[in-house]
Design a protein around this motif. Structure first.
Motif, PDB file in Angstrom:
ATOM      1  N   SER A  93      38.420-116.425 -33.484  1.00  9.81           N
ATOM      2  CA  SER A  93      38.969-117.745 -34.678  1.00  9.81           C
ATOM      3  C   SER A  93      39.032-118.925 -33.861  1.00  9.81           C
ATOM      4  O   SER A  93      38.288-118.829 -32.457  1.00  9.81           O
ATOM      5  CB  SER A  93      40.654-117.884 -34.815  1.00  9.81           C
ATOM      6  N   ASP A  94      39.358-120.169 -34.272  1.00 11.01           N
ATOM      7  CA  ASP A  94      38.785-121.303 -33.865  1.00 11.01           C
ATOM      8  C   ASP A  94      39.210-122.326 -33.088  1.00 11.01           C
ATOM      9  O   ASP A  94      39.376-123.195 -32.200  1.00 11.01           O
ATOM     10  CB  ASP A  94      38.473-122.498 -34.618  1.00 11.01           C
ATOM     11  N   VAL A  95      40.870-120.958 -32.871  1.00  3.53           N
ATOM     12  CA  VAL A  95      41.267-121.761 -31.626  1.00  3.53           C
ATOM     13  C   VAL A  95      40.930-121.819 -30.289  1.00  3.53           C
ATOM     14  O   VAL A  95      40.359-120.430 -30.147  1.00  3.53           O
ATOM     15  CB  VAL A  95      42.900-120.732 -31.902  1.00  3.53           C
ATOM     16  N   PRO A  96      40.960-122.900 -29.498  1.00  5.34           N
ATOM     17  CA  PRO A  96      40.725-122.172 -28.311  1.00  5.34           C
ATOM     18  C   PRO A  96      41.690-121.754 -27.109  1.00  5.34           C
ATOM     19  O   PRO A  96      43.150-121.602 -27.059  1.00  5.34           O
ATOM     20  CB  PRO A  96      40.474-124.289 -27.949  1.00  5.34           C
ATOM     21  N   HIS A  97      40.967-121.413 -26.363  1.00  3.52           N
ATOM     22  CA  HIS A  97      42.006-120.890 -24.782  1.00  3.52           C
ATOM     23  C   HIS A  97      42.342-121.755 -24.451  1.00  3.52           C
ATOM     24  O   HIS A  97      42.072-122.482 -22.738  1.00  3.52           O
ATOM     25  CB  HIS A  97      41.647-119.609 -23.847  1.00  3.52           C
ATOM     26  N   ALA A  98      43.156-123.066 -24.294  1.00  6.85           N
ATOM     27  CA  ALA A  98      44.062-124.184 -23.652  1.00  6.85           C
ATOM     28  C   ALA A  98      44.648-123.454 -22.935  1.00  6.85           C
ATOM     29  O   ALA A  98      45.480-122.734 -22.930  1.00  6.85           O
ATOM     30  CB  ALA A  98      44.058-124.933 -24.724  1.00  6.85           C
ATOM     31  N   ARG A  99      45.013-124.024 -22.493  1.00  5.54           N
ATOM     32  CA  ARG A  99      46.204-124.319 -21.101  1.00  5.54           C
ATOM     33  C   ARG A  99      47.789-123.838 -22.047  1.00  5.54           C
ATOM     34  O   ARG A  99      47.927-124.534 -23.087  1.00  5.54           O
ATOM     35  CB  ARG A  99      46.420-125.769 -20.461  1.00  5.54           C
ATOM     36  N   ASP A 111      37.851-104.790 -29.335  1.00 11.68           N
ATOM     37  CA  ASP A 111      38.563-104.180 -30.776  1.00 11.68           C
ATOM     38  C   ASP A 111      38.925-103.174 -29.907  1.00 11.68           C
ATOM     39  O   ASP A 111      39.953-102.693 -29.819  1.00 11.68           O
ATOM     40  CB  ASP A 111      38.034-103.293 -31.221  1.00 11.68           C
ATOM     41  N   SER A 112      40.178-103.571 -28.167  1.00 16.96           N
ATOM     42  CA  SER A 112      40.652-102.871 -27.287  1.00 16.96           C
ATOM     43  C   SER A 112      41.773-103.198 -26.853  1.00 16.96           C
ATOM     44  O   SER A 112      42.364-102.930 -26.316  1.00 16.96           O
ATOM     45  CB  SER A 112      39.104-101.971 -26.626  1.00 16.96           C
ATOM     46  N   ALA A 113      41.810-104.465 -27.719  1.00 14.59           N
ATOM     47  CA  ALA A 113      43.334-104.839 -26.839  1.00 14.59           C
ATOM     48  C   ALA A 113      44.593-103.981 -27.681  1.00 14.59           C
ATOM     49  O   ALA A 113      44.290-103.617 -28.878  1.00 14.59           O
ATOM     50  CB  ALA A 113      43.752-106.570 -28.247  1.00 14.59           C
ATOM     51  N   ASN A 114      45.771-104.201 -26.858  1.00 20.77           N
ATOM     52  CA  ASN A 114      46.806-103.228 -27.378  1.00 20.77           C
ATOM     53  C   ASN A 114      48.127-103.725 -26.855  1.00 20.77           C
ATOM     54  O   ASN A 114      48.211-104.204 -27.491  1.00 20.77           O
ATOM     55  CB  ASN A 114      47.044-101.877 -26.594  1.00 20.77           C
ATOM     56  N   SER A 115      48.958-103.930 -25.423  1.00 26.25           N
ATOM     57  CA  SER A 115      49.882-104.459 -25.392  1.00 26.25           C
ATOM     58  C   SER A 115      49.737-105.120 -24.375  1.00 26.25           C
ATOM     59  O   SER A 115      50.553-106.201 -24.527  1.00 26.25           O
ATOM     60  CB  SER A 115      50.927-103.396 -24.405  1.00 26.25           C
ATOM     61  N   GLN A 116      48.754-105.581 -23.984  1.00 25.18           N
ATOM     62  CA  GLN A 116      48.437-106.346 -22.816  1.00 25.18           C
ATOM     63  C   GLN A 116      48.032-108.025 -23.100  1.00 25.18           C
ATOM     64  O   GLN A 116      47.324-107.569 -24.166  1.00 25.18           O
ATOM     65  CB  GLN A 116      47.685-106.100 -21.750  1.00 25.18           C
ATOM     66  N   PHE A 117      48.529-109.016 -22.013  1.00 26.39           N
ATOM     67  CA  PHE A 117      47.711-110.096 -22.897  1.00 26.39           C
ATOM     68  C   PHE A 117      48.164-111.598 -21.309  1.00 26.39           C
ATOM     69  O   PHE A 117      48.724-111.034 -20.447  1.00 26.39           O
ATOM     70  CB  PHE A 117      49.142-110.656 -23.949  1.00 26.39           C
ATOM     71  N   PHE A 118      47.281-112.288 -21.512  1.00 24.39           N
ATOM     72  CA  PHE A 118      47.400-113.705 -21.042  1.00 24.39           C
ATOM     73  C   PHE A 118      47.625-114.493 -21.234  1.00 24.39           C
ATOM     74  O   PHE A 118      47.512-115.428 -22.274  1.00 24.39           O
ATOM     75  CB  PHE A 118      46.169-113.777 -19.981  1.00 24.39           C
ATOM     76  N   ILE A 119      48.533-115.671 -20.457  1.00 27.20           N
ATOM     77  CA  ILE A 119      48.805-116.782 -20.582  1.00 27.20           C
ATOM     78  C   ILE A 119      47.919-117.681 -19.503  1.00 27.20           C
ATOM     79  O   ILE A 119      47.361-117.519 -18.331  1.00 27.20           O
ATOM     80  CB  ILE A 119      50.251-117.752 -20.027  1.00 27.20           C
ATOM     81  N   SER A 120      46.812-118.380 -20.197  1.00 28.00           N
ATOM     82  CA  SER A 120      46.178-119.371 -19.392  1.00 28.00           C
ATOM     83  C   SER A 120      46.829-120.824 -18.877  1.00 28.00           C
ATOM     84  O   SER A 120      47.535-121.560 -19.129  1.00 28.00           O
ATOM     85  CB  SER A 120      44.587-120.386 -20.581  1.00 28.00           C
TER      86      SER A 120
END
Length: 168
Positions: A93-99, A111-120
């Protein structure tokens, strides 16, 4: 305490230092939001370590297969797995990877995302349009900032519990 406007689409994550409240964006990335809620409701994220915490970049967690400190945790394996559910298609999307942005971790395959995530930790504009953003920390970012650094950290911090606010 954060003002929770949509409890069904708000994640409450308890870390060793305190509570982090994340507003999900189901209008932007409905499949990723649904997956996070499904895994949170199953207790899959509870006791999972932050296996990759890079100063000035981001904190990554969510390896429900190999990152649970209560099960057979192996620091060399943490970050290599996901859930038993199928991988998700990218929802760019256009939503930025902001803090404070919650982004879907993946392999080179979009297309390989599953359960892992990150916080910037900071604005990471170079990720825009390449990784799915599906949430935003609305309170408690100082607790994310305080996580032990490393790939993996020598003594990794973990998510003590992850719940959907509507269920809390």
């Amino acid at each position: 305490m954060a003002e929770i406007k949509d409890p069904e689409n708000t994640i409450v994550m308890d870390l060793p230092g305190g509570t982090v409240t994340i507003a999900l964006m189901p209008d932007v990335a409905p499949k990723h939001c649904a997956r996070m809620k499904e895994l949170a409701r199953a207790g899959a994220y509870d006791n999972v370590v932050f296996h990759r915490v890079i100063d000035g970049f981001m904190a990554q967690t969510g390896d429900v297969a190999n990152g649970n400190m209560e099960k057979d945790y192996n620091p060399r394996m943490a970050g290599t797995g996901g859930s038993e559910l199928p991988d998700l298609p990218a929802e760019f999307s256009d939503v930025p990877h902001a803090r404070g942005a919650l982004g879907a971790a993946r392999t080179q395959n979009p297309d390989s995302a599953n359960s892992q995530f990150f916080i910037s930790f900071k604005d990471n504009d170079f990720l825009n349009g390449q990784y799915t953003v599906y949430g935003q920390v609305i309170e408690g970012m100082e607790h994310v900032d305080a996580l032990a650094r490393g790939e993996p950290p020598q003594r990794p911090d973990r998510m003590l519990s992850v719940k959907v606010a509507a269920d809390a």
